[in-house]
Design a protein around this motif. Structure first.
Motif, mmCIF file in Angstrom:
data_model
loop_
_atom_site.group_PDB
_atom_site.id
_atom_site.type_symbol
_atom_site.label_atom_id
_atom_site.label_comp_id
_atom_site.label_asym_id
_atom_site.label_seq_id
_atom_site.Cartn_x
_atom_site.Cartn_y
_atom_site.Cartn_z
ATOM 1 N N VAL A 120 0.915 -0.742 0.192
ATOM 2 C CA VAL A 120 -0.158 0.420 -0.186
ATOM 3 C C VAL A 120 0.561 1.500 0.389
ATOM 4 C CG1 VAL A 120 -1.616 1.324 1.327
ATOM 5 C CG2 VAL A 120 -1.650 -1.046 1.228
ATOM 6 N N MET A 121 2.063 1.179 0.301
ATOM 7 C CA MET A 121 2.667 2.447 1.179
ATOM 8 C C MET A 121 3.795 2.668 -0.805
ATOM 9 S SD MET A 121 2.468 3.876 4.198
ATOM 10 C CE MET A 121 3.980 4.731 4.111
ATOM 11 N N PHE A 122 3.763 1.604 -1.868
ATOM 12 C CA PHE A 122 4.466 2.057 -2.617
ATOM 13 C C PHE A 122 3.599 2.725 -3.596
ATOM 14 C CE2 PHE A 122 8.561 -0.576 -2.973
ATOM 15 C CZ PHE A 122 8.866 -0.079 -2.369
ATOM 16 N N GLN A 123 2.084 2.655 -3.650
ATOM 17 C CA GLN A 123 1.192 3.472 -4.056
ATOM 18 C C GLN A 123 1.610 4.710 -4.270
ATOM 19 O OE1 GLN A 123 -1.021 1.372 -6.451
ATOM 20 N NE2 GLN A 123 0.090 0.012 -5.074
ATOM 21 N N MET A 124 2.622 5.712 -3.196
ATOM 22 C CA MET A 124 2.382 6.975 -2.805
ATOM 23 C C MET A 124 3.052 7.386 -4.120
ATOM 24 S SD MET A 124 2.811 9.010 -0.650
ATOM 25 C CE MET A 124 3.189 8.870 0.786
ATOM 26 N N PRO A 125 3.528 7.512 -5.451
ATOM 27 C CA PRO A 125 3.662 7.970 -6.512
ATOM 28 C C PRO A 125 2.294 8.159 -7.454
ATOM 29 C CG PRO A 125 4.987 6.194 -6.846
ATOM 30 C CD PRO A 125 4.106 6.100 -5.521
ATOM 31 N N LEU A 126 1.643 7.253 -7.191
ATOM 32 C CA LEU A 126 0.727 7.180 -7.779
ATOM 33 C C LEU A 126 -0.479 8.090 -7.030
ATOM 34 C CD1 LEU A 126 -0.016 4.154 -9.325
ATOM 35 C CD2 LEU A 126 0.292 5.245 -10.675
ATOM 36 N N ILE A 127 -0.382 7.923 -6.138
ATOM 37 C CA ILE A 127 -1.664 8.715 -5.129
ATOM 38 C C ILE A 127 -1.011 10.336 -5.373
ATOM 39 C CG2 ILE A 127 -2.341 9.082 -2.651
ATOM 40 C CD1 ILE A 127 -1.776 6.526 -2.115
ATOM 41 N N THR A 128 0.274 10.581 -5.555
ATOM 42 C CA THR A 128 0.690 12.021 -5.838
ATOM 43 C C THR A 128 0.132 12.550 -7.060
ATOM 44 O OG1 THR A 128 2.637 11.412 -4.436
ATOM 45 C CG2 THR A 128 2.814 13.302 -5.592
ATOM 46 N N ILE A 129 0.206 12.049 -7.640
ATOM 47 C CA ILE A 129 -0.360 12.050 -8.974
ATOM 48 C C ILE A 129 -1.299 12.447 -9.567
ATOM 49 C CG2 ILE A 129 0.155 11.209 -11.808
ATOM 50 C CD1 ILE A 129 2.312 10.034 -11.428
ATOM 51 N N ALA A 130 -2.261 11.969 -8.851
ATOM 52 C CA ALA A 130 -4.056 11.610 -8.851
ATOM 53 C C ALA A 130 -4.473 12.971 -7.881
ATOM 54 C CB ALA A 130 -4.239 10.397 -8.243
ATOM 55 N N LEU A 131 -3.894 13.098 -7.382
ATOM 56 C CA LEU A 131 -4.074 13.864 -6.210
ATOM 57 C C LEU A 131 -4.152 15.104 -6.985
ATOM 58 C CD1 LEU A 131 -2.914 13.532 -2.514
ATOM 59 C CD2 LEU A 131 -5.233 13.858 -3.364
ATOM 60 N N ILE A 132 -2.841 15.579 -7.447
ATOM 61 C CA ILE A 132 -2.596 16.867 -8.135
ATOM 62 C C ILE A 132 -3.638 17.116 -10.043
ATOM 63 C CG2 ILE A 132 -0.277 17.773 -9.510
ATOM 64 C CD1 ILE A 132 1.677 16.946 -7.317
ATOM 65 N N LYS A 133 -3.044 15.957 -10.775
ATOM 66 C CA LYS A 133 -3.564 15.424 -11.838
ATOM 67 C C LYS A 133 -5.565 15.747 -11.495
ATOM 68 C CE LYS A 133 -4.204 14.451 -15.853
ATOM 69 N NZ LYS A 133 -3.053 15.074 -17.330
ATOM 70 N N SER A 134 -6.060 15.452 -10.693
ATOM 71 C CA SER A 134 -7.900 15.585 -10.275
ATOM 72 C C SER A 134 -7.388 17.356 -9.762
ATOM 73 C CB SER A 134 -7.975 15.153 -9.088
ATOM 74 O OG SER A 134 -7.461 15.308 -8.034
ATOM 75 N N GLY A 135 -7.164 18.555 -9.256
ATOM 76 C CA GLY A 135 -6.924 19.026 -8.472
ATOM 77 C C GLY A 135 -6.587 19.116 -7.265
ATOM 78 N N ILE A 136 -7.291 18.148 -6.670
ATOM 79 C CA ILE A 136 -7.505 18.865 -4.827
ATOM 80 C C ILE A 136 -6.600 19.321 -4.213
ATOM 81 C CG2 ILE A 136 -7.788 16.528 -3.130
ATOM 82 C CD1 ILE A 136 -9.179 14.845 -5.080
ATOM 83 N N ILE A 137 -5.048 18.928 -5.086
ATOM 84 C CA ILE A 137 -4.176 20.227 -4.596
ATOM 85 C C ILE A 137 -3.012 19.923 -5.740
ATOM 86 C CG2 ILE A 137 -2.482 17.316 -3.697
ATOM 87 C CD1 ILE A 137 -1.943 18.972 -1.549
ATOM 88 N N SER A 138 -2.375 21.556 -5.360
ATOM 89 C CA SER A 138 -1.396 21.911 -6.375
ATOM 90 C C SER A 138 0.273 21.611 -6.345
ATOM 91 C CB SER A 138 -1.392 23.334 -6.663
ATOM 92 O OG SER A 138 -0.788 24.007 -5.317
ATOM 93 N N TYR A 139 0.364 21.605 -7.619
ATOM 94 C CA TYR A 139 1.896 21.150 -7.106
ATOM 95 C C TYR A 139 2.639 21.773 -6.307
ATOM 96 C CZ TYR A 139 6.696 20.181 -8.522
ATOM 97 O OH TYR A 139 8.215 20.444 -8.366
ATOM 98 N N GLU A 140 2.287 22.919 -6.591
ATOM 99 C CA GLU A 140 3.023 24.089 -5.946
ATOM 100 C C GLU A 140 3.296 23.406 -4.134
ATOM 101 O OE1 GLU A 140 1.055 25.187 -8.356
ATOM 102 O OE2 GLU A 140 3.188 25.215 -9.747
ATOM 103 N N SER A 141 2.156 23.496 -4.075
ATOM 104 C CA SER A 141 1.086 23.400 -2.683
ATOM 105 C C SER A 141 1.675 22.398 -1.706
ATOM 106 C CB SER A 141 0.163 22.771 -2.476
ATOM 107 O OG SER A 141 -0.579 22.977 -1.363
ATOM 108 N N ILE A 142 1.427 21.006 -2.340
ATOM 109 C CA ILE A 142 1.849 20.179 -2.463
ATOM 110 C C ILE A 142 3.911 19.957 -1.874
ATOM 111 C CG2 ILE A 142 2.378 18.059 -4.207
ATOM 112 C CD1 ILE A 142 1.675 16.179 -2.625
ATOM 113 N N SER A 143 4.540 20.550 -2.775
ATOM 114 C CA SER A 143 5.620 20.648 -2.910
ATOM 115 C C SER A 143 6.338 21.193 -1.862
ATOM 116 C CB SER A 143 6.450 20.778 -4.305
ATOM 117 O OG SER A 143 5.851 22.394 -4.565
ATOM 118 N N ASP A 144 6.070 22.456 -1.587
ATOM 119 C CA ASP A 144 6.142 23.432 -0.301
ATOM 120 C C ASP A 144 6.071 22.326 1.131
ATOM 121 O OD1 ASP A 144 6.434 25.157 -2.324
ATOM 122 O OD2 ASP A 144 5.359 26.099 -2.393
ATOM 123 N N LYS A 145 5.488 21.463 0.645
ATOM 124 C CA LYS A 145 4.648 21.000 2.211
ATOM 125 C C LYS A 145 6.399 19.268 2.881
ATOM 126 C CE LYS A 145 0.364 22.489 2.862
ATOM 127 N NZ LYS A 145 0.922 23.524 1.845
#
Length: 246
Positions: free
Chosen positions: A167-192
Motif C-alpha cells: 500500500v505504501m508503495f502506491q505513493m507516487p500514483l496517489i501523488t499524481i492523482a491528487l495533483i492531476k485531479s486538482g485536489i491539491i496543486s503541485y506547488e502546494s504539495i512540494s512546499d509541504k
C-alpha cells in the motif's frame, strides 16, 4: 431546493457506485479464494525459507490448529495479492469516472503501475525487510537468553507488513492523482515536503516493528517514491500548461 435535491441524488449515485465497486471486489476475492487456499501451504513453506535465509532459527507452534489458521490467513493475503490488479481497476474507475475518452487510456497504465508497485512493495518487504527483522531479534540472544520464535507472531507480522509495504508503495500514483485531479496543486504539495516526511515516518512507525532500521527501510523508499510522483506530476503539469498556451 432543486439544487439540494440534485446534490442528494448525486450523493446517492456515488454511494451506489461505491457499493457496486465493493461488491464486485468482494465477489472477485471469493472466486479466487479456493485457489489461494490450495497453494497456501506450499507458499507458507517457501515464505518461511525466505525469511530465515541463513539464520539458524526454527519456528514453533503451540496449539494443534495454529498452523492451519496461519495457512488460512496466508491464503487470504494471497487472495488480495492475486486480485489486486482487478481491485485496483475498480478503485481507479470509481475515483476517476469523469475522464475524457483519450484520458481513459491512461487507466490501463495506471492499473499496471499500481499492480507492479504493490508487488514490488510486497517483494521488498519479504526479501529485504523480514530477514533483517529476524536477524535483529537474534542479535539479543546470549548464553542465558535463547530465542524461540512462534510461527503465529512471525507470519502475522509478515502478512501485515507485506500488505503495508504494498500500500505504501502506491505513493507516487496517489501523488499524481491528487495533483492531476486538482485536489491539491503541485506547488502546494512540494512546499509541504517537511510535513510529508513526518507523515511518512509516522506511518512507517505504525506499520513496522518498533525498531529504527525497519522503519527507515519503509520510510526512505516511500519518500523516494513520493518524489518520483512529484517528478511525473511536474512533467504532466508542464505538458498541460504548454497545451493551454497553444
Amino acid at each position: 431546493m432543486e439544487e439540494k435535491q440534485k446534490d442528494g441524488e448525486n450523493l446517492i449515485e456515488h454511494l451506489e457506485a461505491l457499493r457496486q465497486m465493493l461488491l464486485k471486489c468482494l465477489i472477485a476475492l471469493c472466486i479466487i479464494l479456493p485457489v489461494s487456499l490450495f497453494i497456501a501451504p506450499e507458499f507458507l513453506n517457501w515464505l518461511i525459507n525466505v525469511i530465515i535465509k541463513d539464520s539458524n532459527v526454527t519456528f514453533n507452534f503451540f496449539s494443534p490448529a495454529e498452523v492451519f489458521m496461519i495457512q488460512i490467513k496466508t491464503a487470504m493475503v494471497l487472495d488480495v495479492i492475486i486480485c489486486f490488479p482487478y481491485i485496483a481497476k475498480k478503485i481507479w474507475d470509481f475515483i476517476l469516472p469523469a475522464l475524457y475518452e483519450h484520458e481513459k487510456k491512461l487507466i490501463k497504465s495506471v492499473i499496471l503501475s499500481s499492480s507492479l508497485l504493490f508487488i514490488l512493495g510486497v517483494a521488498f518487504c519479504i526479501f529485504a525487510i523480514l530477514p533483517l527483522v529476524i536477524k535483529f531479534g537474534l542479535s539479543f540472544s546470549s548464553d542465558n537468553i535463547h530465542p524461540i520464535f512462534g510461527i503465529s507472531n512471525i507470519i502475522n507480522l509478515t502478512l501485515w507488513m507485506s500488505i503495508a509495504f504494498g500500500v505504501m508503495f502506491q505513493m507516487p500514483l496517489i501523488t499524481i492523482a491528487l495533483i492531476k485531479s486538482g485536489i491539491i496543486s503541485y506547488e502546494s504539495i512540494s512546499d509541504k515536503r517537511p510535513y510529508i516526511i513526518v507523515i511518512i515516518l509516522i506511518l512507517a512507525a505504525i506499520f513496522t516493528p518498533p525498531d529504527v532500521v525497519s522503519q527507515l527501510m519503509l520510510g526512505i523508499p516511500t519518500y523516494l517514491l513520493f518524489e518520483a510522483g512529484l517528478l511525473f506530476a511536474r512533467k504532466y503539469k508542464k505538458k498541460d500548461d504548454t497545451n493551454e498556451g497553444e
